[in-house]
Design an enzyme around this catalytic site. Sequence first.
Site, PDB file in Angstrom:
ATOM      1  N   HIS A  81       0.842  -1.193   0.000  1.00  0.00           N
ATOM      2  CA  HIS A  81       0.000   0.000   0.000  1.00  0.00           C
ATOM      3  C   HIS A  81       0.875   1.239   0.000  1.00  0.00           C
ATOM      4  O   HIS A  81       1.789   1.358   0.804  1.00  0.00           O
ATOM      5  CB  HIS A  81      -0.907   0.024   1.233  1.00  0.00           C
ATOM      6  CG  HIS A  81      -1.792   1.228   1.281  1.00  0.00           C
ATOM      7  ND1 HIS A  81      -2.999   1.278   0.625  1.00  0.00           N
ATOM      8  CD2 HIS A  81      -1.622   2.437   1.852  1.00  0.00           C
ATOM      9  CE1 HIS A  81      -3.547   2.470   0.816  1.00  0.00           C
ATOM     10  NE2 HIS A  81      -2.723   3.194   1.557  1.00  0.00           N
ATOM     11  N   ASP A 160     -14.933   2.572   7.571  1.00  0.00           N
ATOM     12  CA  ASP A 160     -13.916   3.490   7.043  1.00  0.00           C
ATOM     13  C   ASP A 160     -14.495   4.417   5.988  1.00  0.00           C
ATOM     14  O   ASP A 160     -14.089   5.573   5.883  1.00  0.00           O
ATOM     15  CB  ASP A 160     -12.725   2.718   6.470  1.00  0.00           C
ATOM     16  CG  ASP A 160     -11.680   3.665   5.900  1.00  0.00           C
ATOM     17  OD1 ASP A 160     -11.119   4.455   6.688  1.00  0.00           O
ATOM     18  OD2 ASP A 160     -11.438   3.653   4.677  1.00  0.00           O
ATOM     19  N   ARG A 167     -13.598  12.766   7.449  1.00  0.00           N
ATOM     20  CA  ARG A 167     -12.272  13.330   7.768  1.00  0.00           C
ATOM     21  C   ARG A 167     -11.816  14.302   6.696  1.00  0.00           C
ATOM     22  O   ARG A 167     -11.210  15.332   6.991  1.00  0.00           O
ATOM     23  CB  ARG A 167     -11.250  12.194   7.931  1.00  0.00           C
ATOM     24  CG  ARG A 167     -11.423  11.469   9.265  1.00  0.00           C
ATOM     25  CD  ARG A 167     -10.610  10.200   9.287  1.00  0.00           C
ATOM     26  NE  ARG A 167      -9.205  10.488   9.051  1.00  0.00           N
ATOM     27  CZ  ARG A 167      -8.366   9.638   8.444  1.00  0.00           C
ATOM     28  NH1 ARG A 167      -8.798   8.466   8.025  1.00  0.00           N
ATOM     29  NH2 ARG A 167      -7.106   9.962   8.282  1.00  0.00           N
ATOM     30  N   SER A 182      -7.525   3.426   9.414  1.00  0.00           N
ATOM     31  CA  SER A 182      -8.163   3.479   8.100  1.00  0.00           C
ATOM     32  C   SER A 182      -7.440   2.563   7.118  1.00  0.00           C
ATOM     33  O   SER A 182      -8.066   1.743   6.427  1.00  0.00           O
ATOM     34  CB  SER A 182      -8.154   4.932   7.599  1.00  0.00           C
ATOM     35  OG  SER A 182      -8.523   5.005   6.247  1.00  0.00           O
ATOM     36  N   LYS A 186      -8.585  -1.906   6.182  1.00  0.00           N
ATOM     37  CA  LYS A 186      -8.907  -2.401   4.836  1.00  0.00           C
ATOM     38  C   LYS A 186      -7.993  -3.553   4.442  1.00  0.00           C
ATOM     39  O   LYS A 186      -8.422  -4.514   3.792  1.00  0.00           O
ATOM     40  CB  LYS A 186      -8.815  -1.243   3.830  1.00  0.00           C
ATOM     41  CG  LYS A 186      -9.975  -0.247   3.984  1.00  0.00           C
ATOM     42  CD  LYS A 186      -9.837   0.978   3.099  1.00  0.00           C
ATOM     43  CE  LYS A 186      -8.868   1.981   3.692  1.00  0.00           C
ATOM     44  NZ  LYS A 186      -8.913   3.318   3.068  1.00  0.00           N
TER      45      LYS A 186
HETATM   46  N1  URA Z   1      -5.582   6.586   2.901  1.00  0.00           N
HETATM   47  C1  URA Z   1      -6.530   5.932   3.588  1.00  0.00           C
HETATM   48  O1  URA Z   1      -7.105   4.968   3.105  1.00  0.00           O
HETATM   49  N2  URA Z   1      -6.851   6.365   4.814  1.00  0.00           N
HETATM   50  C2  URA Z   1      -6.250   7.421   5.392  1.00  0.00           C
HETATM   51  O2  URA Z   1      -6.576   7.754   6.514  1.00  0.00           O
HETATM   52  C3  URA Z   1      -5.258   8.108   4.674  1.00  0.00           C
HETATM   53  C4  URA Z   1      -4.954   7.655   3.435  1.00  0.00           C
END
Ligand code: URA
Length: 442
Positions: A81, A160, A167, A182, A186
């Site tokens: 990621h 999320d 956010r 967050s 995932k």
């Molecule tokens: N990407 C995400 O999926 N969540 C975050 O909080 C920041 C970047």
Amino acid sequence: MDIISILEDKKRGRALSREQIDFFVRGAAEHTIPDYQLAALLMAIRLMGMDARETADLTLSMASSGDMLHPEVGGVPVDKHSTGGVGDTTTLVLSPLVAACGGKVLKMSGRGLGHTGGTLDKLESIPGMRIDIPEEEFMSIVRRVGCAVVSQSKQLAPADKTLYSLRDVTATVDSIPLIVSSILSKKFAAGARAIVLDVKTGSGALMPTLEKSIELAQAMVDIGHHAGRSIVAVVSGMEEPLGSHVGNALEVKEAIDILSGRAEGPLKKVSLFLGAQMLIASGITDTEEKALQMLSGALQSGAGLEKLKEMIAAQGGDPRVCMDPSLLPQAPVRYAVRAKEAGYLSHVNGTALGLAAQRMGAGRITKEDVIDPAVGFVMEKRIGDAVAPGDVLCTLHASSEENARETEARILSALSFTKEPAPKARLLYALLTPKGVRELNE
Ligand code: URA
Ligand code: CA
């Protein structure tokens, strides 16, 4: 349990219990707590923080707020990621290479919004390519080919979705516990057992300073490790686009050029480094040196390119693009942006370049926008390069002459030059593992 007492506790800086966390996460996933109370809670968390136990509880609670996948792919499911960047196509370079070395890369990705491109948008520039693939088929492609890149199912970590969209509009993105939960919720829900994180630092990154980026990376490694995942984080620079190509089809072409052995540079270097960490995290080999050798071998033999072809074919795309990238969408206008004076390229505003590509039609301004896969640009100079008057700084692939001229002005104002030689931008800053930090100097 009620949301007001949770707000009261966090306002006073008290740690929330697992039950309190589960309560508001369920409320976010099921839309039973109104946005204004969730927004207030997010700001309280941003200002008062969360300790390691709360952050771990929040991550696990969000991960189990929807479906949890248990992939059976004939190996350790590994994911990478990246926290965002312009011209960052590492996924398309490293997924096939890691697969060629025996890795099982399960990648659920997003679309681009704002100034960074989305991997899914890049893939969709390949004629016929499908990215909405049902779970069973996704797993079967990974089992057979070793890698697949698909869109994230809506049933993964629904809490999320609610919290992240709030956010974005409440100035609460830059909170370490909120970012950690967050991103990792995932990854956990998608079933990754090995995780390699590429945490960007520099202007436009999630956290404002190198220290904060390292702190974020360390927090993610700690939470992932305690949850039983094999996890490392790389902190890398984003002073300028990682690859030279910016735009959807153009970035696919650059990945193909690297896998074909026709292109070198920072994108290849960082992809190999991240890929090596994926092989180690998957338990396929145990040292960086061996992992890099395996990946270089897969590159030189053409096995990586072959894997990309297989993956594209499995996802319904035309694999001939790998042999002939001119089958990718082509923009009608080429236009050279030239230097006016002699000097050295000293600074690149990556966010401004990303926005320039977006305005050309390569990215979305609103979620509903349709993108033009062909447009974008190729940077011909990197930070530190000497420039003579008339040198080509950047080649635009535009939809019209007018669009090219507008973009030229945007690009020129995103580049700064000095008379004195300027240092190259740093690519890699640190590698964080559960055992500690290793400084990188590349
Ligand atoms: N990407 C995400 O999926 N969540 C975050 O909080 C920041 C970047
Ligand atoms: Ca990206």
